[in-house]
Design a protein around this motif. Sequence first.
Motif, short mmCIF file in Angstrom:
data_model
loop_
_atom_site.label_atom_id
_atom_site.label_comp_id
_atom_site.label_asym_id
_atom_site.label_seq_id
_atom_site.Cartn_x
_atom_site.Cartn_y
_atom_site.Cartn_z
N THR A 101 56.36 21.44 61.18
CA THR A 101 56.14 22.38 61.02
C THR A 101 54.73 22.47 60.69
N ILE A 102 54.38 23.52 61.78
CA ILE A 102 52.70 23.45 61.82
C ILE A 102 52.17 24.60 60.61
N GLN A 103 51.14 23.70 59.34
CA GLN A 103 51.14 24.87 57.81
C GLN A 103 49.73 25.53 58.33
N GLU A 104 49.59 26.48 57.76
CA GLU A 104 48.61 27.12 57.77
C GLU A 104 47.64 26.55 56.93
N ALA A 105 46.11 26.83 57.30
CA ALA A 105 44.72 25.89 57.00
C ALA A 105 44.79 26.65 55.49
N ASP A 106 45.12 27.52 55.24
CA ASP A 106 44.59 28.26 54.21
C ASP A 106 42.82 28.29 54.22
N ASP A 107 41.88 28.73 55.17
CA ASP A 107 40.59 28.25 55.08
C ASP A 107 40.21 30.07 55.72
N GLY A 108 40.96 30.58 56.01
CA GLY A 108 41.08 31.83 56.89
C GLY A 108 41.13 31.59 58.40
N SER A 109 40.84 30.20 58.36
CA SER A 109 40.04 30.12 59.92
C SER A 109 41.30 29.94 61.25
N GLY A 110 43.34 31.04 60.64
CA GLY A 110 44.07 31.03 61.39
C GLY A 110 44.08 29.80 61.84
N ASP A 111 44.01 29.06 61.65
CA ASP A 111 44.05 27.36 62.13
C ASP A 111 45.28 27.03 61.70
N GLY A 112 46.04 25.65 62.53
CA GLY A 112 46.90 25.41 61.75
C GLY A 112 46.88 23.90 61.52
#
Length: 63
Positions: A10-21
């Motif tokens: 599963t791709i997890q949210e980076a949770d840094d506001g970037s929208g990256d996974g």
Amino acid sequence: MVTAKRWCTTIQEADDGSGDGILLFPDGLLEEMGWVEGDVLDCQVQGDGSVQLQKTVPLCSDE
């Protein structure tokens, strides 16, 4: 006949506001492929939506 093995994660949210996974690889996959932290992988999206990953080999090395 070579049988392809499939792994799911599963791709997890980076949770840094970037929208990256962040794509976490299962330990069994890393072990089987011989991949370690710092390896560079080539990512190819196939026509059926699957993703093929392959470790790249540097042309030159400082080692």
